[in-house]
Design a protein around this motif. Structure first.
Motif, PDB file in Angstrom:
ATOM      1  N   GLN A  34     -14.430  37.335 -13.233  1.00 16.81           N
ATOM      2  CA  GLN A  34     -13.469  37.605 -12.412  1.00 16.81           C
ATOM      3  C   GLN A  34     -13.281  39.013 -11.880  1.00 16.81           C
ATOM      4  O   GLN A  34     -13.406  39.462 -12.657  1.00 16.81           O
ATOM      5  N   ASN A  35     -13.752  38.852 -10.512  1.00 16.48           N
ATOM      6  CA  ASN A  35     -13.359  40.340 -10.121  1.00 16.48           C
ATOM      7  C   ASN A  35     -11.751  41.129  -9.881  1.00 16.48           C
ATOM      8  O   ASN A  35     -11.592  40.640  -9.069  1.00 16.48           O
ATOM      9  N   THR A  36     -11.652  41.356 -11.193  1.00 15.86           N
ATOM     10  CA  THR A  36     -10.226  41.714 -11.248  1.00 15.86           C
ATOM     11  C   THR A  36      -9.150  42.788 -10.838  1.00 15.86           C
ATOM     12  O   THR A  36      -8.164  43.039 -10.632  1.00 15.86           O
ATOM     13  N   THR A  37     -10.236  44.111 -11.449  1.00 17.48           N
ATOM     14  CA  THR A  37     -10.048  45.060 -10.799  1.00 17.48           C
ATOM     15  C   THR A  37     -10.800  45.850  -9.131  1.00 17.48           C
ATOM     16  O   THR A  37     -11.058  47.222  -9.713  1.00 17.48           O
ATOM     17  N   PRO A  38     -11.209  45.294  -8.759  1.00 13.96           N
ATOM     18  CA  PRO A  38     -11.885  45.683  -7.140  1.00 13.96           C
ATOM     19  C   PRO A  38     -11.062  47.177  -6.638  1.00 13.96           C
ATOM     20  O   PRO A  38     -12.123  47.589  -7.034  1.00 13.96           O
ATOM     21  N   SER A 167       1.725  42.204 -17.040  1.00  7.48           N
ATOM     22  CA  SER A 167       1.240  41.471 -17.559  1.00  7.48           C
ATOM     23  C   SER A 167       1.759  41.037 -18.418  1.00  7.48           C
ATOM     24  O   SER A 167       1.322  38.927 -18.820  1.00  7.48           O
ATOM     25  N   HIS A 168       2.813  40.553 -18.482  1.00 15.46           N
ATOM     26  CA  HIS A 168       4.270  40.139 -19.247  1.00 15.46           C
ATOM     27  C   HIS A 168       4.343  38.395 -19.183  1.00 15.46           C
ATOM     28  O   HIS A 168       4.021  38.208 -17.815  1.00 15.46           O
ATOM     29  N   VAL A 169       4.697  37.635 -20.731  1.00 20.92           N
ATOM     30  CA  VAL A 169       4.829  36.636 -20.232  1.00 20.92           C
ATOM     31  C   VAL A 169       5.707  36.214 -19.020  1.00 20.92           C
ATOM     32  O   VAL A 169       6.774  36.934 -19.828  1.00 20.92           O
ATOM     33  N   ASN A 170       5.745  35.083 -18.583  1.00 20.07           N
ATOM     34  CA  ASN A 170       4.922  34.471 -18.266  1.00 20.07           C
ATOM     35  C   ASN A 170       3.368  34.496 -17.178  1.00 20.07           C
ATOM     36  O   ASN A 170       4.958  35.333 -16.730  1.00 20.07           O
ATOM     37  N   ALA A 188      -3.783  32.402 -14.792  1.00 24.04           N
ATOM     38  CA  ALA A 188      -2.610  33.039 -14.075  1.00 24.04           C
ATOM     39  C   ALA A 188      -2.586  34.600 -14.733  1.00 24.04           C
ATOM     40  O   ALA A 188      -2.027  35.427 -14.368  1.00 24.04           O
ATOM     41  N   TYR A 189      -3.688  35.012 -15.917  1.00 30.81           N
ATOM     42  CA  TYR A 189      -3.524  36.569 -16.229  1.00 30.81           C
ATOM     43  C   TYR A 189      -4.242  37.172 -15.150  1.00 30.81           C
ATOM     44  O   TYR A 189      -4.318  38.131 -15.646  1.00 30.81           O
ATOM     45  N   ASP A 190      -5.749  36.506 -15.364  1.00 31.27           N
ATOM     46  CA  ASP A 190      -6.578  37.226 -14.524  1.00 31.27           C
ATOM     47  C   ASP A 190      -6.141  37.943 -13.034  1.00 31.27           C
ATOM     48  O   ASP A 190      -5.923  38.852 -12.564  1.00 31.27           O
TER      49      ASP A 190
END
Length: 318
Positions: A34-38, A167-170, A188-190
């Protein structure tokens, strides 16, 4: 360690501390799914940001990790959180106005060590502290109006700590519809990493407008075993592999990172203080840096110290 004080070398210093952020899930670290940090990737492509490869945290819990960035506390010297001046105090001693702006709270057994540090700042607001007017809560977006206002402060030298939920749960709580729309097939994490990328880009845009002359350090407190968590006794190295990058127009600190890598080749979280002390206008005894480089020590979630090469992993479970 500190041998001399000189006029502040960087007028505006911004430290953004992420949460549960795994470098393996960042486009800027080669993640392809995935492109998570564009936004950060765009800044890398335009040579504004340098990405620190092979970085790891020095703890796998926030309450241990964050104090290592802003004090002389480390795995083998835990008393120094209280017995030595911290970097907030040292910044003030060298005529910086200090700000701690956080969507994390600062009370309770998991938070108090860094909550304690935050309260040395000239200005502090957290979701649980000094919050009647600005309505900061656990949503990182709630910090943006306060950041914009404080970036406009007229003090000549300013030191900012921005501590986010990241990115802490949840993980699903850490995304917005914008992130879901941008990465509809991602987990959801990405999507939460994508959201942090957006928040950071907004902070940088505000800094460009309000501060102009600044250096920014981003580091996560620790990483994450996605779908499992962190502070896992036999969780191994995944919960330590953090993203670290610098927006440093001078490139001085991009080079300094490489010069202060540990002898085993890693850039470690306890080295952050040396970058920050230099930015704040303090000379540090080179022997102290060399002594720190010799041993790569971490404070694990069981409260014990280990050499990084020997942290508990699944093979150690009995």
């Amino acid at each position: 360690m500190v041998t001399n004080k000189v006029p502040g070398r960087v007028k505006n210093i911004i430290v953004v501390v992420g949460e549960s952020d795994l470098a393996d899930r960042h486009t800027i670290y080669g993640y392809k799914k995935q492109n998570t940090t564009p936004n950060i990737q765009n800044l890398v492509d335009h040579d504004r940001i340098c990405v620190v490869k092979d970085a790891h945290s020095s703890a796998d819990m926030t309450r241990y990790a964050v104090p290592m960035i802003f004090s002389f506390y480390d795995a083998d010297h835990q008393d120094k959180l209280y017995s030595e001046k911290n970097l907030i105090e040292l910044a003030k001693d060298n005529n910086y106005k200090t700000f701690w702006i956080a969507s994390q709270d600062g009370r309770g057994q998991y938070s108090r060590p860094f909550g304690y540090l935050s309260e040395f700042s000239n200005y502090v607001t957290r979701q649980d502290y000094n919050n009647k007017e600005n309505h900061v809560d656990w949503h990182d977006e709630s910090l943006l109006p306060v950041i914009k206002e404080k970036f406009a402060d007229q003090s000549e030298y300013k030191f900012f700590v921005i501590h986010i939920i990241g990115s802490h749960v949840n993980y699903s709580d850490d995304v917005t519809q914008e992130d879901i729309d941008a990465l509809p097939k991602a987990d959801a994490y990405d999507q939460s990493v994508h959201r942090t990328d957006r928040i950071l880009n907004q902070i940088i845009n505000m800094a460009d407008t309000e501060l102009k002359d600044y250096t920014l350090l981003y580091t996560s407190d620790h990483a994450e075993i996605v779908g499992v968590g962190h502070a896992i006794q036999y969780g191994g190295y995944t919960q330590y592999r953090i993203p670290v990058f610098l927006l440093d127009e001078s490139k001085k600190y991009c080079q300094m990172v490489e010069n202060i890598r540990n002898n085993d080749g890693y850039y470690t979280e306890v080295m952050d203080k040396f970058l920050l002390l230099d930015m704040l206008g303090y000379d540090v005894n080179p022997a102290a840096i060399e002594e720190t480089k010799v041993q790569d020590r971490i404070l694990h979630s069981d409260g014990k110290t280990y050499d990084y090469k020997n942290i508990p992993t699944e093979k150690d479970r009995k």
